[in-house]
Design an enzyme around this catalytic site. Structure first.
Site, mmCIF file in Angstrom:
data_model
loop_
_atom_site.group_PDB
_atom_site.id
_atom_site.type_symbol
_atom_site.label_atom_id
_atom_site.label_comp_id
_atom_site.label_asym_id
_atom_site.label_seq_id
_atom_site.Cartn_x
_atom_site.Cartn_y
_atom_site.Cartn_z
ATOM 1 N N CYS A 138 -6.638 -66.202 -14.394
ATOM 2 C CA CYS A 138 -8.018 -65.973 -13.994
ATOM 3 C C CYS A 138 -9.010 -66.867 -14.723
ATOM 4 O O CYS A 138 -10.030 -67.271 -14.156
ATOM 5 C CB CYS A 138 -8.392 -64.502 -14.176
ATOM 6 N N ASP A 145 -12.109 -60.488 -17.673
ATOM 7 C CA ASP A 145 -11.009 -59.529 -17.566
ATOM 8 C C ASP A 145 -10.459 -58.996 -18.885
ATOM 9 O O ASP A 145 -9.236 -58.770 -19.001
ATOM 10 C CB ASP A 145 -9.859 -60.138 -16.749
ATOM 11 N N LYS A 162 -14.150 -58.204 -9.470
ATOM 12 C CA LYS A 162 -13.522 -59.212 -8.614
ATOM 13 C C LYS A 162 -12.143 -58.779 -8.151
ATOM 14 O O LYS A 162 -11.359 -58.254 -8.914
ATOM 15 C CB LYS A 162 -13.442 -60.549 -9.366
#
Lengths: 230, 211
Positions: free
Chosen positions: A165, A26, A132
Site C-alpha cells: 500500500c 494503514d 480505502k
C-alpha cells in the site's frame, strides 16, 4: 536563520508548511498489533510494529508544526460490496480472510476492533481519515480532492506495508503530480527482503516515483521552517 | 463479447496459484496487454531473445482469439523538456511520433488491436483503457512488456485495485536492473498474490488452445 526554499528540501521542489501533508498509511491493529489479522495468521508483526515508534516521532513533529495530517485505513464495508472477489479469495488461503470473523472482529471491516488504527498513533479530531478499499490510497477515495482543496503539493509518506500500500500510494501520488517523499525508516513490510528490495527500486536514480529520505531529513526541514517563522 | 458462451481454458500453472483464481477464462473475458515495447526503451533494456518471447506470447494469444492491446508511453511534442535529473532509462519518455517512440516490432500490432497512449507510468492513467476493457467484459488481464518495475507494475497494480485478475509473464518483461525485476515478482506473489500471479511464457502457452 532564514530557510531558503529548495535548500535542504527533501522534495524535488521548494515546499512550505502550508503545502505539505503527512500521510500515515494503514497503521492498523490488523497489520501491526498483537491479536490482529497478520498475527492471527501466524506471521510476524515484528517488522510492521517497528514502524510505530519512528512514525510516532514524525507525527509529533508534524503536529507541533501544524501541518496537515492524514491517516488511511484499509478496510471494507460490512456488506463487503467494495471487496473484489479475487481479493477476498486470495486472503482466505489460510482460512481467515477479509470479512471473516476472527479474534478481533471481522478482518479489515470498517468499525471492527482489528480495523482500528493502533492506539500509539490515534488520530486527532482535526486530522483527516481516508478509508480505502484498495492498496493505493487514491483509489476509490477522495484523497486527491481533499489535498487539492487545501493546496497540498508535497506529501510525506509513512506506514505499512512498504511493498504494497505504501509504494502503491507513492507511485499514484507521483502520477497525479504531487511531489512525494517516502520516509524509508518510517515504513515496513512483513518480509525484510521485500522491504529492502522495494526501497532499492524506489530509490534508484534519485527516485523515479518521488524522493526517498530518512525521517531526520524531514524533521530537520520542519525545524528550519519553524525557525524561519519565529 | 460476453454473450458468447465459450468453454473455459485450462488454468495457467502460475505462482502463487493456478490462474485465474476462479478457473474461468476464455477469449470472451480475457485480454493481453503489451506494455511500452518501444524503440528507445527496447534499446536500453531488451534483447532479441526477450522480444522473441514476447512475440511468441502475442502470436499464441492471437491464434486463440484473445484481444491484444498495445500501450505506448509518449509525451507530446512541444512539452517541457524532461528534468535533467530524471536519468533512469525508463523515466525518459520519448516524444510522440518520433522513431524512439514507435513500437519496436511494428508487425506485432494489427489495425484492429486497441492502442492506448499516455505519458504516465500506468497505461490506465490518462487513457480510456479501463473503459475499453469494461466494454468487452474483460475480467482477466495478462501483461508483458517494459519495464517490469516501471510501467508494467504501475499498470498491473492499477488493474488489480480495479478488481481485474492479473497474470504477469515473467520472461516476457524486463527491468533496467535485474534485481528490480525480481523484487516485483516477489512482491506480486507475496500474500497469495497481492497484485496477481506470475508465470513463464511456456506455462501460458500450454494453457492457450491454439498454441
Amino acid at each position: 536563520m532564514n530557510a531558503r526554499p529548495g535548500v535542504g528540501s527533501p522534495w524535488r521542489s521548494p515546499a512550505g508548511l502550508g503545502s505539505v501533508a503527512l500521510l500515515i498509511i494503514d497503521m492498523q491493529v490488523d497489520f501491526c498489533a498483537p491479536g490482529g489479522w497478520v498475527d492471527q495468521l501466524g506471521e510476524s508483526i515484528a517488522n510492521t510494529r517497528s514502524a510505530i515508534a519512528p512514525i510516532r516521532r514524525v507525527l509529533a513533529a508534524a503536529r507541533g508544526a501544524g501541518i496537515r495530517v492524514i491517516h488511511t485505513r484499509e478496510g471494507h464495508a460490512p456488506g463487503l460490496g467494495d471487496l473484489h472477489r479475487n481479493k477476498q479469495w486470495r486472503t482466505r488461503v489460510h482460512g481467515l480472510g477479509i470479512g471473516d470473523a476472527g479474534a478481533l472482529g471481522r478482518v479489515l471491516v470498517r468499525g471492527e476492533p482489528g480495523w482500528q488504527i493502533v492506539p500509539e498513533l490515534a488520530p486527532l479530531d482535526a486530522e483527516i481519515l481516508i478509508d480505502k478499499p484498495g492498496k493505493d490510497a487514491f483509489h476509490a477515495t477522495d484523497l486527491d480532492a481533499r489535498l487539492r482543496a487545501e493546496g497540498i503539493r508535497h506529501l510525506v509518506i509513512t506506514g505499512v506495508t512498504s511493498d504494497c500500500c505504501v509504494q502503491s500510494t507513492l507511485r499514484e501520488a507521483s502520477e497525479l503530480g504531487y511531489d512525494a517523499l517516502l520516509l524509508a525508516d518510517c515504513c515496513a513490510a512483513v518480509e525484510d527482503a521485500n522491504h529492502d528490495g522495494m526501497l532499492d527500486l524506489l530509490s534508484a536514480w534519485g527516485g523515479r516515483f518521488g524522493t526517498v529520505r530518512k525521517a531526520a531529513d524531514f524533521t530537520a526541514w520542519l525545524d528550519a521552517q519553524r525557525e524561519a517563522l519565529s | 463479447m460476453t454473450d458468447r458462451l465459450l468453454p473455459t481454458w485450462p488454468t495457467v500453472a502460475a505462482t502463487p496459484y493456478p490462474w485465474p483464481f476462479d478457473a474461468r477464462w476464455s477469449a470472451a473475458d480475457s485480454a493481453l496487454l503489451v506494455v511500452d515495447v518501444q524503440q528507445d526503451l527496447v534499446s536500453a533494456v531488451a534483447d532479441d531473445a526477450l522480444l522473441d518471447t514476447m512475440e511468441a506470447v502475442i502470436d499464441a494469444a492471437r491464434r486463440s482469439g484473445l484481444p491484444v492491446i498495445f500501450s505506448l508511453r509518449t509525451r507530446p511534442a512541444g512539452a517541457a523538456p524532461m528534468p535533467e535529473d530524471l536519468v533512469a532509462p525508463d523515466a525518459r519518455v520519448p516524444v510522440a511520433g518520433t522513431p524512439g517512440a514507435a513500437l519496436a516490432r511494428p508487425p506485432w500490432r494489427t489495425p484492429s488491436d486497441d492502442l492506448v497512449e499516455r505519458s504516465a507510468w500506468s497505461a490506465f492513467n490518462g487513457t480510456d483503457l479501463a473503459d475499453r476493457l469494461a466494454r468487452r467484459g474483460i475480467r482477466n488481464l495478462i501483461l508483458i512488456g517494459l519495464t517490469t518495475d516501471g510501467a508494467v507494475h504501475a499498470s498491473m497494480r492499477k488493474a488489480n485495485d480495479a478488481g481485474l485478475e492479473c497474470l504477469l509473464i515473467e520472461d516476457a518483461c524486463a527491468s533496467v536492473v535485474p534485481a528490480h525485476h525480481q523484487t516485483i515478482l516477489n512482491v506480486t506473489r507475496f500474500g497469495n498474490g497481492l497484485f496477481g500471479t506470475t508465470a513463464m511464457a511456456h506455462q501460458l502457452l500450454r494453457a492457450l488452445p491454439e498454441s
